[in-house]
Design a protein around this motif. Structure first.
Motif, PDB file in Angstrom:
ATOM      1  N   LEU A 246       1.330  -1.308   0.219  1.00 36.37           N
ATOM      2  CA  LEU A 246      -0.485   0.162  -0.059  1.00 36.37           C
ATOM      3  C   LEU A 246       0.458   1.348  -0.087  1.00 36.37           C
ATOM      4  O   LEU A 246       1.181   2.176  -0.545  1.00 36.37           O
ATOM      5  CB  LEU A 246      -0.890   0.083   0.994  1.00 36.37           C
ATOM      6  CG  LEU A 246      -1.916   0.930   1.495  1.00 36.37           C
ATOM      7  CD1 LEU A 246      -3.019   1.129   0.095  1.00 36.37           C
ATOM      8  CD2 LEU A 246      -2.455   0.821   2.785  1.00 36.37           C
ATOM      9  N   GLY A 247       1.843   1.399   0.601  1.00 38.68           N
ATOM     10  CA  GLY A 247       2.938   2.551   0.677  1.00 38.68           C
ATOM     11  C   GLY A 247       3.232   2.612  -0.231  1.00 38.68           C
ATOM     12  O   GLY A 247       3.740   3.601  -0.933  1.00 38.68           O
TER      13      GLY A 247
ATOM     14  N   GLY B 107       2.472   1.608  -3.681  1.00 39.45           N
ATOM     15  CA  GLY B 107       1.871   1.781  -4.223  1.00 39.45           C
ATOM     16  C   GLY B 107       1.417   3.152  -3.993  1.00 39.45           C
ATOM     17  O   GLY B 107       1.226   4.304  -5.237  1.00 39.45           O
ATOM     18  N   ALA B 108       1.103   3.936  -2.959  1.00 46.68           N
ATOM     19  CA  ALA B 108       0.485   5.224  -2.680  1.00 46.68           C
ATOM     20  C   ALA B 108       1.979   6.273  -3.132  1.00 46.68           C
ATOM     21  O   ALA B 108       1.060   7.423  -4.070  1.00 46.68           O
ATOM     22  CB  ALA B 108       0.041   5.734  -1.152  1.00 46.68           C
ATOM     23  N   THR B 109       2.609   5.874  -3.087  1.00 45.29           N
ATOM     24  CA  THR B 109       3.630   6.696  -3.577  1.00 45.29           C
ATOM     25  C   THR B 109       4.002   6.473  -4.673  1.00 45.29           C
ATOM     26  O   THR B 109       4.300   8.206  -5.197  1.00 45.29           O
ATOM     27  CB  THR B 109       5.096   6.129  -2.297  1.00 45.29           C
ATOM     28  OG1 THR B 109       5.138   6.492  -1.230  1.00 45.29           O
ATOM     29  CG2 THR B 109       6.289   7.051  -3.199  1.00 45.29           C
ATOM     30  N   THR B 110       4.220   5.758  -5.694  1.00 42.43           N
ATOM     31  CA  THR B 110       3.866   5.695  -7.218  1.00 42.43           C
ATOM     32  C   THR B 110       2.437   6.834  -7.855  1.00 42.43           C
ATOM     33  O   THR B 110       3.102   7.560  -8.001  1.00 42.43           O
ATOM     34  CB  THR B 110       3.722   4.181  -7.334  1.00 42.43           C
ATOM     35  OG1 THR B 110       5.146   3.676  -7.076  1.00 42.43           O
ATOM     36  CG2 THR B 110       3.904   4.490  -9.233  1.00 42.43           C
ATOM     37  N   ALA B 111       1.756   6.472  -6.695  1.00 42.08           N
ATOM     38  CA  ALA B 111       0.352   6.997  -8.058  1.00 42.08           C
ATOM     39  C   ALA B 111       0.862   8.277  -7.451  1.00 42.08           C
ATOM     40  O   ALA B 111       0.479   9.709  -8.464  1.00 42.08           O
ATOM     41  CB  ALA B 111      -0.764   6.895  -6.812  1.00 42.08           C
ATOM     42  N   ILE B 112       1.096   9.340  -6.800  1.00 44.46           N
ATOM     43  CA  ILE B 112       1.402   9.899  -6.097  1.00 44.46           C
ATOM     44  C   ILE B 112       2.318  10.522  -7.366  1.00 44.46           C
ATOM     45  O   ILE B 112       1.716  11.969  -7.050  1.00 44.46           O
ATOM     46  CB  ILE B 112       1.055  10.615  -4.394  1.00 44.46           C
ATOM     47  CG1 ILE B 112       0.175  10.230  -3.862  1.00 44.46           C
ATOM     48  CG2 ILE B 112       2.043  12.249  -4.054  1.00 44.46           C
ATOM     49  CD1 ILE B 112       0.751  10.753  -2.402  1.00 44.46           C
TER      50      ILE B 112
END
Length: 185
Positions: free
Chosen positions: A31-32, A34-39
């Protein structure tokens, strides 16, 4: 090096004995990441990547704020006033976004568009792949002319190079096609 190998073996043994904890750790890491990549993708695409125009770092967007209503469009007369009253801008073009009903095909459809003045294309430093852009004389005469996007040229006209001069029906009014794919965005 031997100590590192022993530590890794110990860690993997402990993780094998507690599958719920292991699953929690793996899901948290996923999750971390994935969220970092999306942002990062969002920030890179919106803030860091330059606009696809020449001298993009010199482009500014003007608008009026009346009362508590920000983002009102500047009208053509106001663009002329800005151009004549200030020497701060080397070029000043204007646009207002809108939508039209495109008819004349099998089914009418709603398309996104923009009404532009003749200085918009030179301000952005773009030229059409096909045809030409608007002239100041055509601005003053308010002639019903259109420059179409690459997507519209491809989807509705099958990249026909002979589409120039044809009539296109926008909101049931004929517009003459003078150019295609000016910005190529």
């Amino acid at each position: 090096m031997h100590a590192l190998t022993q530590n890794l073996q110990f860690t993997f043994r402990r993780l094998r004995r507690t599958p719920a904890f292991t699953l929690t750790v793996v899901l948290t890491l996923a999750l971390g990441i994935g969220a970092t990549t999306a942002i990062f993708s969002l920030v890179e695409g919106v803030l860091l990547r330059p606009l696809p125009f020449q001298d993009a770092d010199r482009l500014v967007l003007l608008g009026d704020h009346l009362g508590g209503r920000p983002g009102m469009s500047v009208r053509a007369r106001e663009i002329e006033t800005y151009t004549l009253a200030t020497g701060a801008f080397s070029s000043l073009g204007g646009y207002i976004t809108t939508s039209f009903e495109l008819s004349g095909g099998a089914q009418p459809e709603q398309i996104n568009a923009a009404r532009l003045n003749s200085q918009m294309f030179p301000t952005l430093g773009v030229q059409p792949i096909l045809g030409r852009v608007f002239t100041p004389q055509e601005d003053n005469a308010r002639q019903p002319l259109a420059v179409i996007s690459y997507a519209l040229w491809t989807d509705h006209y099958n990249r026909d190079p002979h589409v120039l001069g044809a009539s296109i029906m926008l909101d049931r009014k004929p517009y003459s096609l003078i150019g295609g794919d000016a910005a190529r965005i």
